[in-house]
Design a protein around this motif. Structure first.
Motif, short mmCIF file in Angstrom:
data_model
loop_
_atom_site.label_atom_id
_atom_site.label_comp_id
_atom_site.label_asym_id
_atom_site.label_seq_id
_atom_site.Cartn_x
_atom_site.Cartn_y
_atom_site.Cartn_z
N HIS A 60 0.31 -5.58 7.35
CA HIS A 60 -0.72 -5.29 8.36
C HIS A 60 -0.28 -5.70 9.76
N VAL B 203 -9.31 -5.61 7.97
CA VAL B 203 -8.19 -4.69 8.11
C VAL B 203 -8.14 -3.63 7.00
N HIS B 204 -9.19 -3.55 6.18
CA HIS B 204 -9.22 -2.55 5.11
C HIS B 204 -10.30 -1.51 5.38
N PRO C 274 -5.52 -0.76 0.90
CA PRO C 274 -4.25 -0.01 0.98
C PRO C 274 -3.10 -0.60 0.16
N HIS C 275 -3.37 -1.60 -0.70
CA HIS C 275 -2.28 -2.24 -1.47
C HIS C 275 -2.22 -1.65 -2.88
N HIS D 203 -5.25 -12.89 -0.20
CA HIS D 203 -5.74 -11.69 0.47
C HIS D 203 -6.19 -10.74 -0.65
#
Ligand SMILES: [Zn+2]
Length: 310
Positions: free
Chosen positions: A64, A136-137, A142-143, A207
């Protein structure tokens, strides 16, 4: 150079290499750039001898928040292909680099641009979103590469785009894809088998970066040390995490190299838990250069800890 030398060299290029060694790679390699090392590893597996692959992020960097060095602009300017994670994973650093790189070959929508998240069933898509809170998602989690089913889609997409950009090597990309998918099928079954005894086991992560692994192998992420993706752990939140871990007997905390191990260790001391180094990028741990080796290592590390802390 004499005409004769030219002829000799031309013939030499046509000869098969002795001893079953791979034929020499084509003179002009396809210049592939991936935002992160895990995507670069997949690109290498599919592109093989026809590509030269570079990653923009270091394996120890948070995807990120990558350091947008000027040298990355040069790398992007020379790229024939760009593979990004998408779903806004790189939103904080890639767009300004791309603007400076001025390279139409990797513009959004062109064959040279791959967004890995295309077609992925995204988890944790928010119903409402407030970026001011640091989340941030914003487009979902996004992982997604730790789920082998998603990797199937990603490598297939990479092979299709490579064939469009470099039609002369299309057969090689097709063969590499076929081999990769065959290995993936065998490996995925082995990972499933190794984690099967721990179905329903609870884990804590720093996270929200293991949710796809957890979903695939029916593990439960009981808590995260970050109160929200991208937000630093606060003492109040950590106290709540410790409470949950004690109540639910959660004994493993998964961290990546760029996350605060000290915080994780403080929580672990108070909960009789173990902190596991679980880098999602290839190459951080020895012998994890390929996706398969990386997943072998992650699955084995996790299964061993869950067994010991049962
Ligand atoms: Zn994230």
């Amino acid at each position: 150079m004499t005409t004769l030398t030219h002829l000799v060299l031309a013939f030499a290029a046509l000869l098969p290499t002795a001893g079953g060694v791979e034929a020499p790679p084509p003179a002009k390699l396809l210049n592939v750039v991936a935002t992160t090392p895990d995507l670069a590893a997949l690109a290498r597996a599919i592109g093989g001898a026809a590509v030269d692959v570079k990653a923009l992020a270091k394996p120890t960097e948070d995807p990120h928040f990558v350091d947008a060095k000027p040298s990355l602009v040069v790398t992007l300017n020379r790229a024939d292909m760009l593979i990004e994670g998408g779903a806004e994973l790189e939103m904080g650093w890639l767009p300004p680099l791309l603007e400076s790189a001025r390279n139409d070959r990797i513009a959004a929508g062109s064959p040279g641009r791959v967004s890995a998240s295309t077609g992925i069933r995204m988890l944790e898509v928010p119903t409402s979103f407030d970026r001011s809170k640091g989340d941030v998602h914003s487009m979902g989690n996004p992982h997604f590469l730790l789920d082998p089913v998603n990797v199937r889609l990603v490598v297939t997409q990479i092979a299709q785009h490579m064939a469009q950009v470099d039609p002369a090597s299309a057969a090689l990309f097709r063969d590499n894809l076929k081999n990769f998918l065959a290995t993936l099928e065998v490996k995925a079954a082995a990972w499933q088998k190794e984690l099967e005894p721990f179905r329903g086991a609870k884990i804590v992560t720093y996270h929200k970066d293991f949710v796809y692994l957890a979903e695939r192998y029916k593990l439960e992420v009981a808590e995260t040390l970050e109160p929200k993706p991208g937000i630093e752990p606060s003492p109040i939140h950590l106290a709540a995490v410790i409470g949950t871990m004690r109540a639910q007997k959660v004994r493993v905390i998964l961290v990546q190299p760029f996350q605060n191990r000290k915080t994780a260790e403080t929580v672990a001391r108070q909960t009789d838990a173990v902190v596991l180094d679980m880098p999602q990028q290839p190459g951080v741990k020895p012998n994890t250069a390929t996706y398969f080796d990386l997943m072998d290592s992650l699955v084995h590390t996790l299964a061993t800890a869950l067994q010991e802390k049962k």
